[in-house]
Design a protein around this motif. Structure first.
Motif, mmCIF file in Angstrom:
data_model
loop_
_atom_site.group_PDB
_atom_site.id
_atom_site.type_symbol
_atom_site.label_atom_id
_atom_site.label_comp_id
_atom_site.label_asym_id
_atom_site.label_seq_id
_atom_site.Cartn_x
_atom_site.Cartn_y
_atom_site.Cartn_z
ATOM 1 N N SER A 279 0.855 -1.192 0.000
ATOM 2 C CA SER A 279 0.000 0.000 0.000
ATOM 3 C C SER A 279 0.886 1.234 0.000
ATOM 4 O O SER A 279 2.072 1.174 0.334
ATOM 5 C CB SER A 279 -0.893 0.023 1.250
ATOM 6 O OG SER A 279 -0.106 0.268 2.412
ATOM 7 N N SER B 171 -0.646 5.022 -4.851
ATOM 8 C CA SER B 171 -1.890 4.910 -5.615
ATOM 9 C C SER B 171 -1.853 5.918 -6.760
ATOM 10 O O SER B 171 -0.801 6.476 -7.076
ATOM 11 C CB SER B 171 -3.098 5.157 -4.695
ATOM 12 O OG SER B 171 -3.034 6.456 -4.145
ATOM 13 N N THR C 284 -4.540 3.371 3.028
ATOM 14 C CA THR C 284 -3.924 2.075 3.333
ATOM 15 C C THR C 284 -4.978 0.984 3.353
ATOM 16 O O THR C 284 -4.818 -0.077 2.733
ATOM 17 C CB THR C 284 -3.196 2.123 4.687
ATOM 18 O OG1 THR C 284 -2.172 3.117 4.653
ATOM 19 C CG2 THR C 284 -2.583 0.765 5.019
ATOM 20 N N MET D 102 -6.595 0.428 -0.175
ATOM 21 C CA MET D 102 -5.687 -0.276 -1.072
ATOM 22 C C MET D 102 -5.599 -1.761 -0.712
ATOM 23 O O MET D 102 -5.534 -2.625 -1.596
ATOM 24 C CB MET D 102 -4.303 0.369 -1.053
ATOM 25 C CG MET D 102 -4.260 1.758 -1.671
ATOM 26 S SD MET D 102 -2.596 2.441 -1.837
ATOM 27 C CE MET D 102 -2.000 1.504 -3.257
#
Length: 315
Positions: free
Chosen positions: A84, A87, A103, A106
């Motif tokens: 994580s 993104s 977090t 993801m």
């Protein structure tokens, strides 16, 4: 190799999932079709790979989706690693954050994309100076308690982040760039810490993005689906000294009956702290080369000799 990987992997290599996702954009190394990706992943399993590393940024989710599809029927036999923290927005602008909400989102998306109820090793991909690492670690500790992840790790980390993280939950794996060229920080900072705390280490960049395989040189060009064609961290890097070193050490390796790939593997695996060397392959030939070279590694004495040659080139 500590207990975590000892009974999982047949050899000290892990498969790098960025290699199967280039056309998805994000972090990838060239176009590879869905069918070729499936064949490559299945062949990697058949040839003995058990640890498969991926991340959402690899192909903007494509790498995870392909691994999920390839391994759904043999999930219990595969050790999946994802992460994580990196993104992207709808316009494909990359966003790096360890915000706890991101977090968690993801992690949930990775579970869906990998078509699994749990991820064997889930890692925080990069440090975030705006977020105390202990906050996303609390998210992962809860997910571990819920059975959504089995083990927690940190990528590209430092001692301060490790110490803070372990106030919340045990960090079992560290993953950092480590190879024949890039090694001083990990040797001087990370290795002493993980030895003291019995933490596994996975090296990424084992082949230094192709330089240590001999496939990347000053004349190499890249297709648009290869992040090396556009990434600022690659285009701004002066690699000439590395190319010069490769020119010097290649004839010596050939004289002794070895390849550059064998040197790259031998260097990393000469360190007892290295549990697994993470390597990417985009086709069957590259995959077979990794396995073949693993069977015939240069001696520690030859590796040391080549290190001296490299040092002399830098003077």
């Amino acid at each position: 190799m500590t207990q975590l990987f000892k009974n999982i992997s047949k050899f000290p290599l892990a498969f790098g999932g960025a290699a199967i996702s280039g056309e998805g954009a994000g972090y990838g190394f060239g176009k590879i079709s869905e069918s070729d990706s499936m064949n490559l992943l299945n062949m990697a399993y058949e040839r003995g790979f058990r640890v498969f590393d991926t991340a959402p940024i690899y192909g903007f989710g494509l790498s995870e989706k392909r691994m999920g599809k390839a391994f759904k029927s043999i999930r219990e036999k595969i050790f999946l690693v994802s992460k994580s923290g990196v993104s992207w927005h709808s316009n494909q602008r990359v966003n790096m954050t360890n915000d706890p909400k991101i977090t968690l989102s993801m992690l949930e998306q990775s579970l869906r994309d990998l078509q699994t109820e749990y991820i064997d090793l889930f890692m925080i991909h990069w440090p975030d100076t705006n977020i105390d690492i202990r906050i996303p670690m609390e998210v992962l500790a809860k997910a571990k308690h819920q059975g959504k992840i089995k083990h927690i790790g940190l990528c590209n980390t430092n001692i301060s982040e490790l110490e803070k993280s372990m106030e919340i939950e045990q960090v079992e794996v560290v993953q950092s760039e480590f190879n024949f060229f890039e090694n001083s920080f990990v040797q001087n900072e990370i290795f002493p810490f993980i030895t003291k705390h019995n933490i596994d280490f996975m090296s990424w960049g084992t082949l230094d993005k192709g330089i240590l395989s001999g496939r990347v040189n000053a004349n190499r060009t890249y297709e648009k689906d290869d992040c090396r064609s556009w990434a600022p961290w690659w285009k701004s890097q002066d690699r000439n000294i590395k190319y010069k070193i490769i020119e010097k050490i290649s004839p010596i390796l050939i004289e002794h009956g070895f390849s550059l790939v064998s040197l790259a593997l031998a260097y990393n695996l000469s360190f007892p702290e290295v549990s697994l060397a993470l390597c990417g392959a985009r086709n069957i030939e590259q995959l077979e080369s990794l396995i073949e070279n693993l069977q015939k590694l240069p001696s520690k004495e030859l590796v040391l000799e080549l290190q001296e040659v490299a040092k002399a080139c830098q003077k």
